[in-house]
Design an enzyme around this catalytic site. Sequence first.
Site, PDB file in Angstrom:
ATOM      1  N   SER A  52       0.801  -1.228   0.000  1.00 41.06           N
ATOM      2  CA  SER A  52       0.000   0.000   0.000  1.00 41.06           C
ATOM      3  C   SER A  52       0.835   1.279   0.000  1.00 41.06           C
ATOM      4  CB  SER A  52      -0.956   0.024   1.197  1.00 41.06           C
ATOM      5  OG  SER A  52      -0.256   0.253   2.399  1.00 41.06           O
ATOM      6  N   LYS A 102       0.476   4.690   6.728  1.00 35.14           N
ATOM      7  CA  LYS A 102      -0.050   5.520   5.636  1.00 35.14           C
ATOM      8  C   LYS A 102       0.593   6.906   5.731  1.00 35.14           C
ATOM      9  CE  LYS A 102      -3.155   2.369   4.555  1.00 35.14           C
ATOM     10  NZ  LYS A 102      -2.640   1.332   3.715  1.00 35.14           N
TER      11      LYS A 102
END
Length: 190
Positions: A52, A102
């Site tokens: 990701s 993230k």
Amino acid sequence: MTSQKSNTKDASASSGVWRSVRENLGLIAIALVLAFLIRTFIAEPRYIPSDSMVPTLHTGDRLVVEKISYYFHPPHLGDIIVFQPPEQLQKKGYPKDQAFIKRVIGEPGQTVGITDGRVYINGQPLQENYIAEPPIQPFTQVQVPENEFFVMGDNRNDSNDSRYWGFLPRQNIIGRAVFRFWPFDRIGFV
């Protein structure tokens, strides 16, 4: 007389061994307490479990996550953070102790939206030279609530992030990724 000297010598040697054992146990206990305190409050190692964050981070990368700076200031736009899943993800079956990583895209009070493959912050396009490719899905503009953040993976089209589960509460943030120490050919600050 000889037997008395021998007993004294044996007792002295035995006492020295036990003193050495106690000192070593004390040093081990201090080392364990320090390691616990450092990992809990200062920094800890983490690994990247998914793609990701490609191209910035790859599956299997090992990072140092520092925990001190966010005691003094909030996360900033662009910071790569590690966090515990918010309640929305826990309801979907993610364990509370599973860490996510993230990039901070929206800070409290800012608006975030995606139009034509561009992320907009407060109506201005975000310059993103770190992403794998532009996001293919539009995202209706939202305002980030107080004490929460909007986060996204750098691999925009393969990331389970705020677009799907909402805002990240500040209290869920563990720390900021600062240094990659594995693999050796990619060592450096992130």
